[in-house]
Motif scaffolding. Structure first.
Motif, PDB file in Angstrom:
ATOM      1  N   LEU A   1      -0.677 -47.268 -31.303  1.00 44.72           N
ATOM      2  CA  LEU A   1       0.394 -47.964 -32.017  1.00 44.72           C
ATOM      3  C   LEU A   1       1.125 -48.981 -31.145  1.00 44.72           C
ATOM      4  CD1 LEU A   1       1.944 -44.946 -33.969  1.00 44.72           C
ATOM      5  CD2 LEU A   1       0.435 -46.734 -34.877  1.00 44.72           C
ATOM      6  N   ALA A   2       1.236 -48.692 -29.859  1.00 42.47           N
ATOM      7  CA  ALA A   2       2.029 -49.545 -28.971  1.00 42.47           C
ATOM      8  C   ALA A   2       1.187 -50.380 -28.007  1.00 42.47           C
ATOM      9  CB  ALA A   2       3.024 -48.689 -28.183  1.00 42.47           C
ATOM     10  N   SER A   3      -0.130 -50.258 -28.088  1.00 49.72           N
ATOM     11  CA  SER A   3      -0.987 -50.901 -27.081  1.00 49.72           C
ATOM     12  C   SER A   3      -0.828 -52.415 -27.009  1.00 49.72           C
ATOM     13  CB  SER A   3      -2.456 -50.551 -27.324  1.00 49.72           C
ATOM     14  OG  SER A   3      -2.890 -51.094 -28.556  1.00 49.72           O
ATOM     15  N   SER A   4      -0.557 -53.059 -28.109  1.00 49.16           N
ATOM     16  CA  SER A   4      -0.460 -54.518 -28.088  1.00 49.16           C
ATOM     17  C   SER A   4       0.980 -55.021 -28.016  1.00 49.16           C
ATOM     18  CB  SER A   4      -1.129 -55.088 -29.348  1.00 49.16           C
ATOM     19  OG  SER A   4      -0.403 -54.681 -30.493  1.00 49.16           O
ATOM     20  N   LEU A   5       1.935 -54.127 -27.834  1.00 52.77           N
ATOM     21  CA  LEU A   5       3.336 -54.539 -27.890  1.00 52.77           C
ATOM     22  C   LEU A   5       3.869 -55.115 -26.583  1.00 52.77           C
ATOM     23  CD1 LEU A   5       4.836 -51.730 -30.132  1.00 52.77           C
ATOM     24  CD2 LEU A   5       3.899 -53.956 -30.767  1.00 52.77           C
ATOM     25  N   VAL A   6       3.287 -54.724 -25.466  1.00 53.22           N
ATOM     26  CA  VAL A   6       3.675 -55.283 -24.169  1.00 53.22           C
ATOM     27  C   VAL A   6       2.400 -55.783 -23.498  1.00 53.22           C
ATOM     28  CG1 VAL A   6       4.709 -54.843 -21.913  1.00 53.22           C
ATOM     29  CG2 VAL A   6       5.620 -53.684 -23.938  1.00 53.22           C
ATOM     30  N   GLU A   7       2.336 -57.086 -23.276  1.00 53.52           N
ATOM     31  CA  GLU A   7       1.173 -57.703 -22.640  1.00 53.52           C
ATOM     32  C   GLU A   7       1.588 -58.230 -21.275  1.00 53.52           C
ATOM     33  OE1 GLU A   7      -0.655 -60.574 -25.218  1.00 53.52           O
ATOM     34  OE2 GLU A   7      -0.458 -59.247 -26.957  1.00 53.52           O
ATOM     35  N   VAL A   8       0.898 -57.758 -20.254  1.00 49.05           N
ATOM     36  CA  VAL A   8       1.243 -58.113 -18.875  1.00 49.05           C
ATOM     37  C   VAL A   8       0.023 -58.734 -18.215  1.00 49.05           C
ATOM     38  CG1 VAL A   8       2.128 -57.254 -16.674  1.00 49.05           C
ATOM     39  CG2 VAL A   8       2.837 -56.150 -18.820  1.00 49.05           C
ATOM     40  N   GLY A   9       0.179 -59.959 -17.701  1.00 51.24           N
ATOM     41  CA  GLY A   9      -0.908 -60.620 -16.990  1.00 51.24           C
ATOM     42  C   GLY A   9      -1.012 -60.124 -15.558  1.00 51.24           C
ATOM     43  N   GLY A  10      -2.144 -60.402 -14.927  1.00 51.57           N
ATOM     44  CA  GLY A  10      -2.328 -60.075 -13.516  1.00 51.57           C
ATOM     45  C   GLY A  10      -2.318 -58.590 -13.215  1.00 51.57           C
ATOM     46  N   VAL A  11      -2.829 -57.790 -14.155  1.00 46.97           N
ATOM     47  CA  VAL A  11      -2.808 -56.337 -13.983  1.00 46.97           C
ATOM     48  C   VAL A  11      -4.203 -55.825 -13.637  1.00 46.97           C
ATOM     49  CG1 VAL A  11      -2.469 -54.150 -15.203  1.00 46.97           C
ATOM     50  CG2 VAL A  11      -0.873 -56.028 -15.554  1.00 46.97           C
ATOM     51  N   ALA A  12      -4.308 -55.061 -12.570  1.00 44.25           N
ATOM     52  CA  ALA A  12      -5.560 -54.393 -12.231  1.00 44.25           C
ATOM     53  C   ALA A  12      -5.733 -53.150 -13.089  1.00 44.25           C
ATOM     54  CB  ALA A  12      -5.577 -54.008 -10.756  1.00 44.25           C
ATOM     55  N   MET A  13      -4.611 -52.494 -13.389  1.00 50.00           N
ATOM     56  CA  MET A  13      -4.659 -51.249 -14.141  1.00 50.00           C
ATOM     57  C   MET A  13      -3.275 -50.954 -14.689  1.00 50.00           C
ATOM     58  SD  MET A  13      -5.720 -47.476 -12.685  1.00 50.00           S
ATOM     59  CE  MET A  13      -4.625 -47.629 -11.288  1.00 50.00           C
ATOM     60  N   ALA A  14      -3.240 -50.440 -15.903  1.00 48.24           N
ATOM     61  CA  ALA A  14      -2.001 -49.931 -16.486  1.00 48.24           C
ATOM     62  C   ALA A  14      -2.277 -48.500 -16.912  1.00 48.24           C
ATOM     63  CB  ALA A  14      -1.574 -50.766 -17.684  1.00 48.24           C
TER      64      ALA A  14
END
Length: 152
Positions: free
Chosen positions: A73-86
């Motif tokens: 449900l929340a996967s697309s709500l915060v988009e962060v560039g330059g991420v190796a892993m979240a």
């Protein structure tokens, strides 16, 4: 609309921002599959005939099923560039406020409440509310933590 930041280092700029996701149907097949996966076959979840005369008038999703839908449900709500892993870092508080009847549509709203630099990257705190379409009271409210590790 999602919250977008260029890098984990910029997550502090997202504090106070909110985003709402798309509707998702929680059908009886999903409830039954969750019951099988967790061995929780309580009749209020899996017996539509008995549940019809029960306290909710129908079967309801397990609270933990609703909670387990947060990544979707929340996967697309915060988009962060330059991420190796979240990754999921944990939960500080969860409250199940309203049962989710089978066949209901739910969606998540997230509000970024904090961003803390940690040795691995940035730990993001958010309050996620799962609402049920046509209902004033949310299904659940959770204080979530995620770790964003920047690319090397």
């Amino acid at each position: 609309m999602s919250i977008r930041v260029a890098s984990p280092a910029a997550l502090a700029d997202a504090v106070g921002q909110r985003a709402t996701g798309e509707w998702f149907t929680v059908d009886q097949a999903r409830i039954d599959a969750f019951a099988d996966a967790t061995a929780d076959h309580q009749w209020i979840h899996v017996d539509p005939q008995r549940a019809a005369s029960g306290p909710f008038g129908t079967t309801i999703a397990h609270g933990f099923l609703t909670l387990s839908l947060l990544p979707h449900l929340a996967s697309s709500l915060v988009e962060v560039g330059g991420v190796a892993m979240a990754m999921n870092y944990g939960l500080d508080k969860v409250r199940f406020l309203t049962p989710v009847p089978a066949g209901s549509r739910v969606r998540a709203t997230t509000e970024v409440t904090g961003a803390e630099d940690v040795p691995q990257g940035v730990r993001l705190a958010s309050t996620v509310t799962v609402e049920i379409e046509g209902t004033d009271r949310p299904a659940l409210v959770a204080q979530t933590l995620a770790l964003y590790v920047p690319q090397a």
